[in-house]
Scaffold this motif. Structure first.
Motif, PDB file in Angstrom:
ATOM      1  N   PHE A   1      -7.708-107.762  41.949  1.00 58.67           N
ATOM      2  CA  PHE A   1      -6.731-106.697  42.194  1.00 58.67           C
ATOM      3  C   PHE A   1      -7.342-105.392  41.689  1.00 58.67           C
ATOM      4  CE2 PHE A   1      -4.565-110.692  41.655  1.00 58.67           C
ATOM      5  CZ  PHE A   1      -3.673-110.721  42.722  1.00 58.67           C
ATOM      6  N   LEU A   2      -7.428-104.397  42.591  1.00 59.03           N
ATOM      7  CA  LEU A   2      -8.141-103.167  42.281  1.00 59.03           C
ATOM      8  C   LEU A   2      -7.279-101.917  42.364  1.00 59.03           C
ATOM      9  CD1 LEU A   2     -10.274-105.067  44.314  1.00 59.03           C
ATOM     10  CD2 LEU A   2     -11.793-103.526  43.116  1.00 59.03           C
ATOM     11  N   GLY A   3      -6.065-101.997  42.900  1.00 59.51           N
ATOM     12  CA  GLY A   3      -5.202-100.834  43.031  1.00 59.51           C
ATOM     13  C   GLY A   3      -4.385-100.586  41.772  1.00 59.51           C
ATOM     14  N   PHE A   4      -4.153 -99.336  41.452  1.00 64.40           N
ATOM     15  CA  PHE A   4      -3.429 -98.982  40.232  1.00 64.40           C
ATOM     16  C   PHE A   4      -2.035 -99.598  40.223  1.00 64.40           C
ATOM     17  CE2 PHE A   4      -0.834 -96.434  37.421  1.00 64.40           C
ATOM     18  CZ  PHE A   4      -1.685 -96.131  36.361  1.00 64.40           C
ATOM     19  N   ASP A   5      -1.283 -99.386  41.278  1.00 64.69           N
ATOM     20  CA  ASP A   5       0.099 -99.895  41.307  1.00 64.69           C
ATOM     21  C   ASP A   5       0.137-101.420  41.281  1.00 64.69           C
ATOM     22  OD1 ASP A   5       1.176 -97.347  41.332  1.00 64.69           O
ATOM     23  OD2 ASP A   5       1.342 -97.256  43.515  1.00 64.69           O
TER      24      ASP A   5
ATOM     25  N   LYS B   1      -0.782-102.625  37.703  1.00 61.00           N
ATOM     26  CA  LYS B   1       0.322-102.338  36.801  1.00 61.00           C
ATOM     27  C   LYS B   1       1.474-103.321  37.008  1.00 61.00           C
ATOM     28  CE  LYS B   1       3.327 -98.512  35.343  1.00 61.00           C
ATOM     29  NZ  LYS B   1       3.650 -97.079  35.585  1.00 61.00           N
ATOM     30  N   GLU B   2       1.811-103.576  38.260  1.00 59.18           N
ATOM     31  CA  GLU B   2       2.913-104.490  38.563  1.00 59.18           C
ATOM     32  C   GLU B   2       2.621-105.901  38.059  1.00 59.18           C
ATOM     33  OE1 GLU B   2       5.193-106.404  42.474  1.00 59.18           O
ATOM     34  OE2 GLU B   2       4.067-104.524  42.682  1.00 59.18           O
TER      35      GLU B   2
ATOM     36  N   PHE C   1     -11.365-105.316  32.474  1.00 59.38           N
ATOM     37  CA  PHE C   1     -10.572-106.236  33.286  1.00 59.38           C
ATOM     38  C   PHE C   1      -9.685-107.100  32.397  1.00 59.38           C
ATOM     39  CE2 PHE C   1     -14.856-108.245  32.951  1.00 59.38           C
ATOM     40  CZ  PHE C   1     -14.539-109.382  32.219  1.00 59.38           C
ATOM     41  N   ALA C   2      -8.632-107.618  32.995  1.00 60.76           N
ATOM     42  CA  ALA C   2      -7.721-108.545  32.317  1.00 60.76           C
ATOM     43  C   ALA C   2      -7.536-109.752  33.220  1.00 60.76           C
ATOM     44  CB  ALA C   2      -6.374-107.880  32.042  1.00 60.76           C
TER      45      ALA C   2
ATOM     46  N   SER D   1      -2.087 -84.343  36.121  1.00 59.61           N
ATOM     47  CA  SER D   1      -0.647 -84.507  35.956  1.00 59.61           C
ATOM     48  C   SER D   1      -0.130 -85.384  37.096  1.00 59.61           C
ATOM     49  CB  SER D   1       0.060 -83.154  35.957  1.00 59.61           C
ATOM     50  OG  SER D   1       1.445 -83.320  35.766  1.00 59.61           O
ATOM     51  N   PRO D   2       0.458 -86.537  36.764  1.00 61.41           N
ATOM     52  CA  PRO D   2       0.632 -87.042  35.398  1.00 61.41           C
ATOM     53  C   PRO D   2      -0.658 -87.680  34.893  1.00 61.41           C
ATOM     54  CG  PRO D   2       1.491 -88.640  36.946  1.00 61.41           C
ATOM     55  CD  PRO D   2       1.047 -87.455  37.771  1.00 61.41           C
ATOM     56  N   GLN D   3      -0.770 -87.789  33.583  1.00 58.85           N
ATOM     57  CA  GLN D   3      -1.881 -88.520  32.992  1.00 58.85           C
ATOM     58  C   GLN D   3      -1.501 -90.000  32.972  1.00 58.85           C
ATOM     59  OE1 GLN D   3      -2.099 -86.497  29.216  1.00 58.85           O
ATOM     60  NE2 GLN D   3      -3.786 -85.191  29.891  1.00 58.85           N
ATOM     61  N   ALA D   4      -2.318 -90.810  33.580  1.00 56.58           N
ATOM     62  CA  ALA D   4      -1.975 -92.231  33.695  1.00 56.58           C
ATOM     63  C   ALA D   4      -3.236 -93.074  33.526  1.00 56.58           C
ATOM     64  CB  ALA D   4      -1.336 -92.511  35.055  1.00 56.58           C
ATOM     65  N   TYR D   5      -3.071 -94.231  32.939  1.00 57.63           N
ATOM     66  CA  TYR D   5      -4.169 -95.187  32.774  1.00 57.63           C
ATOM     67  C   TYR D   5      -3.553 -96.526  32.394  1.00 57.63           C
ATOM     68  CZ  TYR D   5      -3.331 -93.747  27.931  1.00 57.63           C
ATOM     69  OH  TYR D   5      -2.733 -93.447  26.732  1.00 57.63           O
ATOM     70  N   LEU D   6      -4.347 -97.590  32.604  1.00 56.85           N
ATOM     71  CA  LEU D   6      -3.893 -98.944  32.291  1.00 56.85           C
ATOM     72  C   LEU D   6      -4.775 -99.589  31.227  1.00 56.85           C
ATOM     73  CD1 LEU D   6      -3.165-100.087  35.953  1.00 56.85           C
ATOM     74  CD2 LEU D   6      -1.471 -99.594  34.174  1.00 56.85           C
ATOM     75  N   SER D   7      -5.478 -98.783  30.485  1.00 57.49           N
ATOM     76  CA  SER D   7      -6.484 -99.284  29.554  1.00 57.49           C
ATOM     77  C   SER D   7      -5.889-100.074  28.396  1.00 57.49           C
ATOM     78  CB  SER D   7      -7.312 -98.117  29.017  1.00 57.49           C
ATOM     79  OG  SER D   7      -7.842 -97.368  30.090  1.00 57.49           O
ATOM     80  N   PHE D   8      -4.625 -99.836  28.058  1.00 60.78           N
ATOM     81  CA  PHE D   8      -3.953-100.615  27.015  1.00 60.78           C
ATOM     82  C   PHE D   8      -3.096-101.723  27.605  1.00 60.78           C
ATOM     83  CE2 PHE D   8      -4.314 -96.505  24.524  1.00 60.78           C
ATOM     84  CZ  PHE D   8      -5.265 -96.994  23.634  1.00 60.78           C
ATOM     85  N   GLY D   9      -3.214-101.960  28.906  1.00 62.31           N
ATOM     86  CA  GLY D   9      -2.401-102.970  29.543  1.00 62.31           C
ATOM     87  C   GLY D   9      -1.044-102.410  29.943  1.00 62.31           C
ATOM     88  N   ALA D  10      -0.098-103.312  30.152  1.00 66.24           N
ATOM     89  CA  ALA D  10       1.258-102.920  30.550  1.00 66.24           C
ATOM     90  C   ALA D  10       2.188-104.103  30.317  1.00 66.24           C
ATOM     91  CB  ALA D  10       1.296-102.503  32.023  1.00 66.24           C
ATOM     92  N   GLY D  11       3.473-103.814  30.224  1.00 71.05           N
ATOM     93  CA  GLY D  11       4.449-104.884  30.062  1.00 71.05           C
ATOM     94  C   GLY D  11       4.460-105.478  28.676  1.00 71.05           C
ATOM     95  N   ARG D  12       4.803-106.767  28.584  1.00 67.91           N
ATOM     96  CA  ARG D  12       4.962-107.422  27.286  1.00 67.91           C
ATOM     97  C   ARG D  12       3.671-107.455  26.478  1.00 67.91           C
ATOM     98  NH1 ARG D  12       8.373-111.027  30.447  1.00 67.91           N
ATOM     99  NH2 ARG D  12      10.544-110.943  29.707  1.00 67.91           N
ATOM    100  N   HIS D  13       2.537-107.398  27.165  1.00 67.53           N
ATOM    101  CA  HIS D  13       1.255-107.479  26.462  1.00 67.53           C
ATOM    102  C   HIS D  13       0.615-106.103  26.274  1.00 67.53           C
ATOM    103  CE1 HIS D  13       0.720-111.849  26.132  1.00 67.53           C
ATOM    104  NE2 HIS D  13       1.421-111.916  27.252  1.00 67.53           N
ATOM    105  N   LEU D  14       1.393-105.054  26.383  1.00 74.96           N
ATOM    106  CA  LEU D  14       0.886-103.721  26.076  1.00 74.96           C
ATOM    107  C   LEU D  14       0.298-103.731  24.664  1.00 74.96           C
ATOM    108  CD1 LEU D  14       0.818-100.726  27.108  1.00 74.96           C
ATOM    109  CD2 LEU D  14       2.938-100.394  25.822  1.00 74.96           C
ATOM    110  N   CYS D  15      -0.875-103.144  24.512  1.00 75.51           N
ATOM    111  CA  CYS D  15      -1.608-103.213  23.243  1.00 75.51           C
ATOM    112  C   CYS D  15      -0.752-102.752  22.068  1.00 75.51           C
ATOM    113  CB  CYS D  15      -2.871-102.364  23.339  1.00 75.51           C
ATOM    114  SG  CYS D  15      -3.801-102.270  21.804  1.00 75.51           S
ATOM    115  N   LEU D  16      -0.625-103.611  21.062  1.00 72.90           N
ATOM    116  CA  LEU D  16       0.189-103.312  19.892  1.00 72.90           C
ATOM    117  C   LEU D  16      -0.402-102.159  19.083  1.00 72.90           C
ATOM    118  CD1 LEU D  16       2.730-104.373  18.436  1.00 72.90           C
ATOM    119  CD2 LEU D  16       1.248-105.938  17.168  1.00 72.90           C
ATOM    120  N   GLY D  17      -1.726-102.010  19.111  1.00 73.65           N
ATOM    121  CA  GLY D  17      -2.370-100.973  18.322  1.00 73.65           C
ATOM    122  C   GLY D  17      -2.725 -99.719  19.094  1.00 73.65           C
ATOM    123  N   GLN D  18      -2.080 -99.485  20.231  1.00 73.52           N
ATOM    124  CA  GLN D  18      -2.478 -98.350  21.067  1.00 73.52           C
ATOM    125  C   GLN D  18      -2.317 -97.007  20.355  1.00 73.52           C
ATOM    126  OE1 GLN D  18       0.060 -97.133  24.347  1.00 73.52           O
ATOM    127  NE2 GLN D  18       1.624 -98.612  23.764  1.00 73.52           N
TER     128      GLN D  18
END
Length: 422
Positions: free
Chosen positions: A58-62, A65-66, A311-312, A358-375
């Motif tokens: 999966f290579l698309g941002f949306d 993220k989903e 990657f994740a 604008s907007p500033q967006a990235y998925l480097s800390f993940g998303a959802g329940r596993h969003l990086c705790l130390g971000q």
């Protein structure tokens, strides 16, 4: 030396799509983004026999993220996936790693993940982070002062890896005299974790380091149980409050080593990639020096352009259709975060470093329940480090002699060398 000088370029992405390259190839790690575009040309979602032993990409941002947010369809219980690819005799030799590693909370789904995350979150409260900000500021300033006395600046060993060690010392009490061992342990684990399909030697190295890590860490835990410290994450975990739950000894070791590993490896790579990004963009570097309030924008763009986590992986938890494709339970799914962060459908001129997005967006800390705790801690370290470095070393705003090379870790991509001659 510039390790990208002989790497792949956007001009040859068409032929790369069928060239049989792998994410672990040295020149792909040095510059993976044209390769991602070659993969994207096959489809933003597609099955790939060549990567991860066979996986949905999966290579698309949306899309990424989903799916990172979809814990019903995508399972994190994937710790056996690598070991199960080994021959039986090889697997017998790494059972200890499997036992220790399988307890990391990133490999659990709710409800166990939810319980562990709630307990670990005690160490990342606003009060704890503000206390750490004060100590980090003092430590970072001392490191910058050292660099100001030098003409040949080593930004990896002399700066980038020293910043997260300051944070780790505050979080869990890693003594400065033990830092060389700690760096070796985290390196071996990072190579194992970040490999597309690690071989038996990498897994054995990771196991040896994890076992040494546990022995070292057990002594720290016993000390904290006898003498808890104020605002120390480990002390908060070994001494429970009135309505707080204690972790089992095994889970305490597992989650703490996870945080130590993540806090060191990814933050070191974030800071060093930030330094390189500013050296490559001198106008932006001058802006940082003149307008310190723009440093958070710089860190956001570094996270987008040069994600420390490329990657994740997940395991498909149920049969479902996505993007016109039928995914089956048990299949491997790879969310290519580095590709998603440069999705041309999401970002204008995605390969350009622009801090005014604008907007500033990235998925480097993940998303959802596993969003990086130390971000928030990682961002704080990077902002303090970059702001003080470029604000106080005017020689970096010119055209210093620059030498750099990337590591050979496709998952946890970072610089192996970064130095300048002033």
């Amino acid at each position: 030396m510039n390790s990208e000088a002989h790497g792949i370029t956007a001009a040859n992405t068409d032929e790369l799509g069928t060239a049989g390259l792998r994410l672990a190839d040295t020149f792909v790690v040095a510059n993976p983004y044209p390769y991602y575009e070659a993969l994207r040309a096959r489809g933003r979602v597609h099955w790939n026999d060549e990567l991860f032993g066979g996986a949905w990409l999966f290579l698309g941002f949306d899309d990424v993220k989903e799916l990172l947010r979809d814990s019903d369809s995508m399972s994190n219980a994937r710790y056996r996936a690598i070991v199960d690819q080994l021959e039986d005799e090889e697997a017998k030799g790494v059972q200890r790693l499997l036992e220790l590693h399988s307890r990391w909370m990133i490999f659990f789904d709710p409800p166990k993940h939810t319980r562990l995350r709630k307990i670990m979150a005690r160490g990342f409260s606003r009060g704890v982070l503000e206390s750490m900000r004060r100590s980090l500021t003092v430590g970072i300033q001392a490191h910058v002062d050292e660099l100001r006395q030098q003409r040949q600046l080593d930004f990896i060993g002399g700066f980038a890896q020293r910043i997260p060690l300051l944070a780790i010392a505050s979080l869990l009490g890693v003594d400065s005299s033990d830092q060389a061992d700690f760096i070796r342990w985290t390196h071996d684990i990072a190579v194992y974790m970040g490999s597309e399909v690690p071989d038996a030697e990498l897994i054995a190295n990771a196991q040896n380091s994890m076992v040494e890590f546990q022995s070292y860490f057990d002594a720290i835990v016993r000390d904290r149980q006898r003498r808890p410290l104020e605002d120390d994450l480990l002390s908060l975990l070994v001494v429970a409050g009135p309505d707080e739950e204690l972790l089992s000894p095994e889970d305490l070791f597992a989650q703490s080593t996870l945080l130590l590993f993540a806090a060191f490896e990814t933050t070191k790579n974030l800071i060093s990639s930030g330094i390189l990004s500013l050296l490559r963009n001198p106008r932006t570097a001058r802006m940082v020096a003149d307008v310190p309030d723009r440093v958070p924008d710089v860190v956001s763009e570094v996270l987008r352009c040069e994600s420390p986590v490329q990657f994740a992986r997940r395991i498909v938890a149920r049969d479902f259709e996505f993007g016109g494709h039928q995914l089956r339970k048990g299949e491997v799914a790879a969310m290519l975060i580095g590709a998603a962060n440069r999705d041309p459908l999401m970002f204008d001129a995605p390969d350009e470093f622009r801090i005014d997005r604008s907007p500033q967006a990235y998925l480097s800390f993940g998303a959802g329940r596993h969003l990086c705790l130390g971000q928030h801690l990682a961002r704080m370290e990077a902002e303090l480090a970059l702001g003080r470095l470029f604000g106080q070393l005017p020689g970096l705003l010119g055209e210093p002699g620059l030498t750099y090379s990337w590591n050979i870790n496709p998952g946890f991509r970072g610089l192996a060398e970064l130095s300048v001659s002033l």
